[in-house]
Design an enzyme around this catalytic site. Structure first.
Site, PDB file in Angstrom:
ATOM      1  N   LYS A   1      23.655 -20.746  83.302  1.00 34.28           N
ATOM      2  CA  LYS A   1      24.475 -21.676  82.531  1.00 34.28           C
ATOM      3  C   LYS A   1      25.900 -21.148  82.405  1.00 34.28           C
ATOM      4  O   LYS A   1      26.109 -19.945  82.192  1.00 34.28           O
ATOM      5  CB  LYS A   1      23.901 -21.881  81.124  1.00 34.28           C
ATOM      6  CG  LYS A   1      22.541 -22.546  81.079  1.00 34.28           C
ATOM      7  CD  LYS A   1      22.102 -22.775  79.640  1.00 34.28           C
ATOM      8  CE  LYS A   1      20.786 -23.507  79.542  1.00 34.28           C
ATOM      9  NZ  LYS A   1      20.404 -23.741  78.135  1.00 34.28           N
TER      10      LYS A   1
ATOM     11  N   HIS B   1      13.493 -31.983  75.083  1.00 37.36           N
ATOM     12  CA  HIS B   1      14.810 -31.679  74.531  1.00 37.36           C
ATOM     13  C   HIS B   1      14.908 -32.423  73.200  1.00 37.36           C
ATOM     14  O   HIS B   1      14.956 -33.652  73.163  1.00 37.36           O
ATOM     15  CB  HIS B   1      15.892 -32.161  75.503  1.00 37.36           C
ATOM     16  CG  HIS B   1      17.282 -31.842  75.081  1.00 37.36           C
ATOM     17  ND1 HIS B   1      18.318 -31.717  75.974  1.00 37.36           N
ATOM     18  CD2 HIS B   1      17.837 -31.622  73.861  1.00 37.36           C
ATOM     19  CE1 HIS B   1      19.437 -31.444  75.324  1.00 37.36           C
ATOM     20  NE2 HIS B   1      19.160 -31.389  74.035  1.00 37.36           N
TER      21      HIS B   1
ATOM     22  N   GLY C   1      28.172 -30.963  78.251  1.00 39.35           N
ATOM     23  CA  GLY C   1      27.959 -32.274  78.846  1.00 39.35           C
ATOM     24  C   GLY C   1      26.980 -32.269  80.003  1.00 39.35           C
ATOM     25  O   GLY C   1      27.031 -33.138  80.873  1.00 39.35           O
TER      26      GLY C   1
ATOM     27  N   GLU D   1      21.904 -24.684  72.437  1.00 39.99           N
ATOM     28  CA  GLU D   1      23.334 -24.627  72.162  1.00 39.99           C
ATOM     29  C   GLU D   1      23.626 -25.441  70.916  1.00 39.99           C
ATOM     30  O   GLU D   1      22.764 -26.161  70.394  1.00 39.99           O
ATOM     31  CB  GLU D   1      24.146 -25.180  73.339  1.00 39.99           C
ATOM     32  CG  GLU D   1      23.882 -26.642  73.656  1.00 39.99           C
ATOM     33  CD  GLU D   1      24.673 -27.119  74.862  1.00 39.99           C
ATOM     34  OE1 GLU D   1      25.147 -26.277  75.631  1.00 39.99           O
ATOM     35  OE2 GLU D   1      24.807 -28.352  75.014  1.00 39.99           O
TER      36      GLU D   1
ATOM     37  N   LYS E   1      28.896 -20.276  74.967  1.00 40.89           N
ATOM     38  CA  LYS E   1      27.456 -20.498  74.851  1.00 40.89           C
ATOM     39  C   LYS E   1      26.675 -19.198  74.729  1.00 40.89           C
ATOM     40  O   LYS E   1      25.674 -19.131  74.008  1.00 40.89           O
ATOM     41  CB  LYS E   1      26.942 -21.313  76.043  1.00 40.89           C
ATOM     42  CG  LYS E   1      27.688 -22.631  76.282  1.00 40.89           C
ATOM     43  CD  LYS E   1      27.651 -23.549  75.088  1.00 40.89           C
ATOM     44  CE  LYS E   1      28.343 -24.872  75.385  1.00 40.89           C
ATOM     45  NZ  LYS E   1      28.442 -25.747  74.206  1.00 40.89           N
TER      46      LYS E   1
ATOM     47  N   ARG F   1      30.671 -31.426  67.756  1.00 45.19           N
ATOM     48  CA  ARG F   1      31.379 -32.713  67.815  1.00 45.19           C
ATOM     49  C   ARG F   1      30.397 -33.829  67.524  1.00 45.19           C
ATOM     50  O   ARG F   1      29.201 -33.609  67.353  1.00 45.19           O
ATOM     51  CB  ARG F   1      31.965 -32.913  69.215  1.00 45.19           C
ATOM     52  CG  ARG F   1      30.902 -32.759  70.306  1.00 45.19           C
ATOM     53  CD  ARG F   1      31.386 -33.198  71.659  1.00 45.19           C
ATOM     54  NE  ARG F   1      30.497 -32.808  72.742  1.00 45.19           N
ATOM     55  CZ  ARG F   1      29.369 -33.429  73.070  1.00 45.19           C
ATOM     56  NH1 ARG F   1      28.982 -34.478  72.368  1.00 45.19           N
ATOM     57  NH2 ARG F   1      28.626 -33.010  74.074  1.00 45.19           N
TER      58      ARG F   1
ATOM     59  N   VAL G   1      27.220 -38.521  71.702  1.00 40.53           N
ATOM     60  CA  VAL G   1      27.143 -39.865  72.271  1.00 40.53           C
ATOM     61  C   VAL G   1      26.020 -40.651  71.589  1.00 40.53           C
ATOM     62  O   VAL G   1      26.143 -41.847  71.312  1.00 40.53           O
ATOM     63  CB  VAL G   1      26.899 -39.805  73.791  1.00 40.53           C
ATOM     64  CG1 VAL G   1      26.782 -41.206  74.382  1.00 40.53           C
ATOM     65  CG2 VAL G   1      27.994 -39.013  74.484  1.00 40.53           C
TER      66      VAL G   1
END
Length: 448
Positions: A158, A208, A164, A288, A116, A292, A295
């Site tokens: 962080k 966000h 996640g 970040e 990160k 992938r 969700v």
């Protein structure tokens, strides 16, 4: 095109990937732990291979077992879903070494963006805005203190290898920094095997907002718009929607352009998500890059009509994108609620147990992604996600009304089993959420 794909995951995402493969005419192989031997994806897949006992490190994170299952069943490619090995550059490299296509970015890109702190520096070089903070991983608590003094409180620590929503801690009081640093580093070491931390300024009353990108191996990059993921608990997303409400058109365009620029800068392939923090003054900064499938990908699919898993597989197989940016058209509003098997009255404690009743909602423009069914046992070994309820409507007001009806209609029964459906209805009813002016602090205000 691949003839056989191994799905290296479990739960609803494994079933989602297997369904996309079947529609493409691809044979599927599921892997499963002892706890998941009767799971929905094991029943659905063309072949299933047992890879270990319930603990994830002995099964779904067991790289030799997963690769051996792929080789033994004749798979040409491996789809990692999300979580587990999905962003592990070592796994992607082992797949390559064994003649398997990893359905995702290259090991080099995963390595560069998975760190990160390195990702933050790399994206800054590409011209993306980042928050003030440490230049890289912190050497220790003393350097953290110096960086925090330069940045200004509050700050957020962080984990370099985090993901996640885990491995983060907000510090508002300088006297608490050293103790928080030690605890966060210890947690990161236990969870990720890497105790390195970096530091950023923490934005209060933030939103966000993330941007979905789709890239092929020939240099083509398109964005599929943004999603608002501000409803969170302990940095874990609970409600997602697209388009992001109350977002000026010029700001939306700037965020999407930044994501495309960042993807091009690193030679990204497949699907990825650029996550931004948005200040009350409408300044955005990169947090970040998630390398992938997310969700919350269904909300993007609902408003664009684009099957992200299908596109992901085609890109991995070397096919050029058939979409240009002007072909991506957004229609209406989509909202997703993550329904977890947790008890909000007990600080969201997981509630494992045998499902005696499980009835998903129906009706127009309703999608429920789930791996649950009556007679299935929710175990204690994995995350508590039970179902993703997704709705579409021509406008936000009707989408929220539809979601409220869906959450009310969901029927889940089982001894000791609770869900978060009722809590999510309270979130949707909040005036600031209805007005589209909520921030990442909304759930904290509800739970006290």
């Amino acid at each position: 095109m691949f003839s056989t794909v191994l799905v290296a995951n479990r739960g609803e995402i494994a079933l989602r990937v297997a369904r996309a493969c079947r529609e493409l005419g691809i044979r599927t192989v599921a892997v499963y732990s002892t706890a998941d031997r009767d799971s929905a994806v094991v029943r659905f897949a063309d072949e299933a291979v047992h890879i270990g006992p319930p603990p994830a490190r002995a099964s779904y994170l067991n790289i030799p077992a997963v690769v051996e299952a792929a080789r033994r069943t004749g798979a040409q490619a491996v789809h990692p879903g999300y979580g587990f090995l999905s962003e592990d550059p070592d796994f992607a490299e082992v797949c390559e070494d064994n003649g398997l296509t990893f359905i995702g970015p290259s090991p080099e890109v995963l390595s560069r963006l998975g760190d990160k702190a390195a990702c933050r520096a790399l994206m800054a070089e590409a011209g993306l805005p980042v928050l003030p903070g440490s230049a890289g991983p912190l050497a220790g608590a003393a350097e953290a203190k110096e960086a925090a003094q330069r940045t200004g409180y509050p700050v957020i620590l962080k984990a370099v290898a985090g993901g996640g929503g885990r491995g983060m801690a907000v510090v508002g009081d300088p006297d608490l920094l050293l103790d928080t640093y030690r605890r966060t580093a210890a947690h990161a070491r236990a969870v990720f095997g890497d105790d390195r931390l970096y530091l950023e300024r923490y934005v209060e009353r933030a939103r966000h907002v993330e941007v979905q990108v789709l890239c092929d191996r020939h240099g083509a990059v398109v964005h599929l718009g943004e999603r608002d993921c501000s409803v969170q608990r302990h940095h874990q997303k609970l409600v997602e929607e697209t388009p992001a409400p109350d977002l000026p058109a010029l700001l939306r365009s700037a965020m999407c352009d930044a994501a495309v620029r960042g993807a091009r800068a690193v030679g990204y392939t497949g699907v990825g998500t650029f996550e931004f923090v948005l200040t009350p003054e409408h300044d955005f900064h990169l947090m970040e890059v998630n390398c992938r499938l997310q969700v919350e990908h269904p909300v993007t699919e609902m408003v664009t009509g684009i099957d992200l898993v299908r596109e992901q597989i085609l890109a991995a197989a070397g096919h050029p994108l058939t979409l240009r940016q002007e072909d991506v058209v957004h229609r209406g509003v989509a909202v997703e609620c993550r329904v977890n098997a947790e008890d909000p009255a007990r600080d969201f404690a997981p509630t494992p147990g045998l499902l005696t009743e499980f009835e998903v909602p129906g009706g127009p423009f309703v999608r429920v992604d789930t791996h649950a069914f009556p007679g299935w046992r929710i175990g204690p070994d994995y995350d508590s996600l039970l179902a993703k309820a997704v709705v579409w409507a021509p406008d936000r007001e009707r989408a929220l009304a539809r979601m409220d009806r869906v959450l009310e209609e969901l029927r889940v029964r089982g001894e000791g089993v609770c869900t978060t459906a009722g809590f999510l209805r309270k979130v949707l009813a909040r005036p600031e959420f209805r007005a589209g002016r909520h921030t990442t602090g909304l759930v904290g205000e509800l739970t006290g």
